[in-house]
Design an enzyme around this catalytic site. Sequence first.
Site, short mmCIF file in Angstrom:
data_model
loop_
_atom_site.label_atom_id
_atom_site.label_comp_id
_atom_site.label_asym_id
_atom_site.label_seq_id
_atom_site.Cartn_x
_atom_site.Cartn_y
_atom_site.Cartn_z
N SER A 161 0.85 -1.19 0.00
CA SER A 161 0.00 0.00 0.00
C SER A 161 0.88 1.23 0.00
O SER A 161 2.03 1.20 0.48
CB SER A 161 -0.90 0.01 1.24
OG SER A 161 -1.55 1.26 1.39
N TYR A 188 -1.27 -0.25 10.29
CA TYR A 188 -1.41 -0.61 8.87
C TYR A 188 -0.19 -0.19 8.06
O TYR A 188 0.41 -0.99 7.35
CB TYR A 188 -2.68 0.02 8.30
CG TYR A 188 -2.94 -0.32 6.86
CD1 TYR A 188 -3.34 -1.60 6.49
CD2 TYR A 188 -2.80 0.63 5.85
CE1 TYR A 188 -3.59 -1.92 5.16
CE2 TYR A 188 -3.05 0.33 4.53
CZ TYR A 188 -3.45 -0.95 4.19
OH TYR A 188 -3.69 -1.27 2.87
#
Length: 293
Positions: A161, A188
């Site tokens: 990501s 994350y």
Amino acid sequence: MAHASSAADLTASNLFNFKDHVVLVTGGATGLGEMAAQAFVQNGAKVFIASRKQSELEKTSQRLNQLGPGQCDYVVADLKDKAGCLDLCSKVKQKTDRLTVLVNNSGATWGAPYDDFPESGWDKIYALNVKSMFYTTAHLHDLLTKGATADNPSRVINIASMAGIMTTDVTAGSEGGLSAPGHGTFSYGPSKAGCIHLSRMQASKLMPHHVTVNCICPGVFPSRMTQYGMDEFLDTLVAGQPSGRVGKPEDFGGLVLFLSSKGSAHMTGNVIELDGGSTRSGFRSKKKNEARL
């Protein structure tokens, strides 16, 4: 001396032929994984999708099989720990004796306040976003290396990501974002940075075995993970996009196909940013209420 390309077939039909591919996409029932699976199926590949929910797997595989001309089968799997990863690998080996492409896409996020972020929000995210990629790739090694050659290597594509690259504070501001105002996805980004580094280590180890490993870092795309932000704060998210839009299935599916094609057979260890230039440009629109998908 003849030019090096004189004996080469550089036609698109040769460079981008996917009919002999056998593909596993984890997290393939929804979101980015479903986009990747569809791209392969629509180009003639045999695809296995894996996810926790059988009902979603059945729905997606049925839809993709109706599209064809490739085929889609599924495996129910929960990659929350090593045992779940090994169970997936065992089930896949019951269905095929080779894989040409492994798309490690399964992932999750967790949003909570900075001063009240639970320990489970670290453990779960690292287990699924990093550890599962290691165990799944390692225990499918024999399938990935079967028949692989220097000219026609197998492929591992890890989905990280842009959150693993960005260095801004991940706490959502007053206008919101991918998490509610006052919340942040603190585990994350670090987990996706771990995915990026793991990909580079895997690339170094596996290229002598004729397996390439490349990493895709998507920005904002429609998915279950981003649904809250896109439902509640789409204007804010699009305000950071120089193109004025978020990612589309064609953007992601096209890149996955390229990384699986003959055109990328000499590429490994790459980390490809797929966010429309948002992060590198630091773009921020002053316009409001002009969001579009």
